[in-house]
Design an enzyme around this catalytic site. Structure first.
Site, mmCIF file in Angstrom:
data_model
loop_
_atom_site.group_PDB
_atom_site.id
_atom_site.type_symbol
_atom_site.label_atom_id
_atom_site.label_comp_id
_atom_site.label_asym_id
_atom_site.label_seq_id
_atom_site.Cartn_x
_atom_site.Cartn_y
_atom_site.Cartn_z
ATOM 1 C CB SER A 93 -0.904 0.007 1.229
ATOM 2 O OG SER A 93 -0.130 0.016 2.419
ATOM 3 C CD GLN A 95 3.321 1.263 4.286
ATOM 4 O OE1 GLN A 95 3.888 1.102 5.370
ATOM 5 N NE2 GLN A 95 2.752 0.275 3.611
ATOM 6 C CG HIS A 97 5.525 4.853 8.794
ATOM 7 N ND1 HIS A 97 4.550 3.892 8.820
ATOM 8 C CD2 HIS A 97 6.424 4.452 7.855
ATOM 9 C CE1 HIS A 97 4.841 2.943 7.943
ATOM 10 N NE2 HIS A 97 5.968 3.267 7.348
ATOM 11 C CE LYS A 120 6.648 0.178 10.407
ATOM 12 N NZ LYS A 120 5.489 -0.455 9.734
ATOM 13 C CD GLU A 122 9.240 1.758 6.655
ATOM 14 O OE1 GLU A 122 8.682 1.282 7.664
ATOM 15 O OE2 GLU A 122 8.808 1.599 5.499
ATOM 16 C CG HIS A 244 7.185 4.619 2.026
ATOM 17 N ND1 HIS A 244 6.909 5.382 3.141
ATOM 18 C CD2 HIS A 244 7.160 3.324 2.454
ATOM 19 C CE1 HIS A 244 6.746 4.596 4.189
ATOM 20 N NE2 HIS A 244 6.882 3.335 3.801
ATOM 21 N NE ARG A 263 -2.098 -0.565 5.503
ATOM 22 C CZ ARG A 263 -2.110 -0.828 6.805
ATOM 23 N NH1 ARG A 263 -2.947 -0.174 7.598
ATOM 24 N NH2 ARG A 263 -1.306 -1.733 7.304
ATOM 25 C CE LYS A 269 -3.561 -5.112 5.767
ATOM 26 N NZ LYS A 269 -2.237 -5.218 6.415
#
Length: 380
Positions: A93, A95, A97, A120, A122, A244, A263, A269
């Site tokens: 998806s 998304q 954070h 989060k 990453e 991303h 998302r 979802k």
């Protein structure tokens, strides 16, 4: 050190071969295997092979010994990072954070889209050629590419992208597409892109994504992002607010130990448009690729501007018989290739591909020998 037994997450977008092949198991597997989790995230913690205890329980029983005083002071009695092998056979998806302040405030307020009070950020390091979307393109360039499609229903999006302030342009374009999704618009755009896929990568991207997510507004939003094709050892760094999506490939992913995901499409979802718009950083990311920095023969690092984790890669063999991983806090080492011996000065372990081990705080720098390749996740 102690060997870890780590869980595999089976999501529909995962690979039937990549993780099994890494670990030397028969492939293809019956179910798609998406992520191998190594760490102490409560949703799927690793287990210590000797005691059989989960890493979560072991840390809870003696956090200072396993994590070190400084880590406990900064992050509490929890391992602040999570290491994964990610194997994407299909797109994930769109998304982003939240940052730490946003996560703390929204979780405390009981917001349904937040499952913990942590950020989060990453990073993903490619193990194979890896296709991803990361950060916004220049909105003026996107406006030009969309205008060339001559789709009348795109006018409001193109007008938004043509605003003189890039941040306002990106915000208004994304808000317009996601807040009022228009499946007919998506169909018109994909139809216009289909005969022109060789002219621009964003046209090909829209056609590819629409095959799996027809009518999804995320198909057009994806055209606003950088399409990045990583070669092995190259990486993408995704700080808070970076929109991303991973498209296809196998990589090492390291992140702060959180599960807060907002998302924006390309998913069945829940999509929380208001909250996503609240956390997104509407800024152009000119060069999304992060390249390793050589520290010593056989040793490279992937610097990131946070304190939750560091990542190092080591390669040992005839030319470089031994390499020392830096660090003294809690560490996880994963073997990707060959057979490597990891010595912490107390209890050395031997790792084969797909195996990982945990080193508690205050052990000496880990010495890697043998013939192979390994990654170390640690705190700075």
């Amino acid at each position: 050190m102690e060997l870890l037994e780590s869980p595999i997450r089976k999501y529909a977008w995962g690979s039937h071969t990549a993780i099994a092949t890494l670990q030397g198991r028969p492939a293809p597997t019956a179910d798609p295997e998406a992520e191998l989790w190594m760490g102490a995230h409560p949703a799927s913690p690793s287990r210590l092979s000797v005691s059989g205890s989960s890493l979560v329980d072991a840390i809870a029983a003696d956090p200072v010994t396993l994590l070190g005083e400084s880590s406990v002071e900064r992050f509490g009695p929890r391992l602040p990072f999570l290491l994964k092998v990610l194997a994407a056979a299909q797109p994930l998806s769109l998304q982003a954070h939240p940052d730490l302040r946003q996560a703390q405030e929204r979780f405390a307020a009981g917001h349904a889209s937040y499952v913990d009070a942590w950020h989060k950020p990453e990073m993903l390091v490619a193990l194979t050629d890896f296709d991803a979307l990361c950060g916004f393109r220049d909105p003026a360039e996107t406006a030009r590419d969309l205008s060339a499609l001559a789709v009348p229903r795109l006018k409001s999006t193109i007008d938004a992208l043509s605003l003189p302030d890039p941040a306002a342009a990106l915000h208004d374009a994304v808000r317009g597409l996601l807040a009022h999704p228009d499946a007919e618009l998506v169909d018109d755009v994909v139809a216009a892109c289909r005969p022109r896929t060789r002219e621009h990568s964003s046209y090909a991207l829209a056609v590819e994504l629409a095959q799996q997510y027809p009518g999804d507004a995320g198909v057009i939003v994806a055209m606003l992002l950088n399409r990045v094709r990583l070669r092995p050892t190259e990486a993408v760094w995704m700080p808070a607010g970076n929109l991303h999506a991973y498209l296809k490939g196998v990589g090492i992913e390291i992140m702060a130990a959180s599960d807060n995901v907002l998302r924006g499409g390309l998913t069945p979802k829940h999509v929380d448009v208001d909250e996503l718009l609240r956390v997104l950083r509407f800024e152009v990311l000119a060069d999304p690729v992060t390249r390793p920095v050589e520290l010593a023969p056989g040793l490279t690092a992937y610097p990131v501007p946070i304190q939750d984790f560091t990542l190092h890669r080591a390669v040992v063999g005839t030319d470089t018989p031994a390499v020392k991983f830096p660090g003294a806090g809690p560490r996880i080492v994963l073997c990707l290739r060959g057979t490597v011996r990891i010595d912490d000065g107390v209890v050395p372990v031997t790792l084969t591909p797909g195996q990982a081990a945990f080193a508690p705080a205050h052990r000496s720098e880990l010495s890697l020998s043998g013939t192979g390749e390994a990654f170390q996740a640690a705190t700075p």
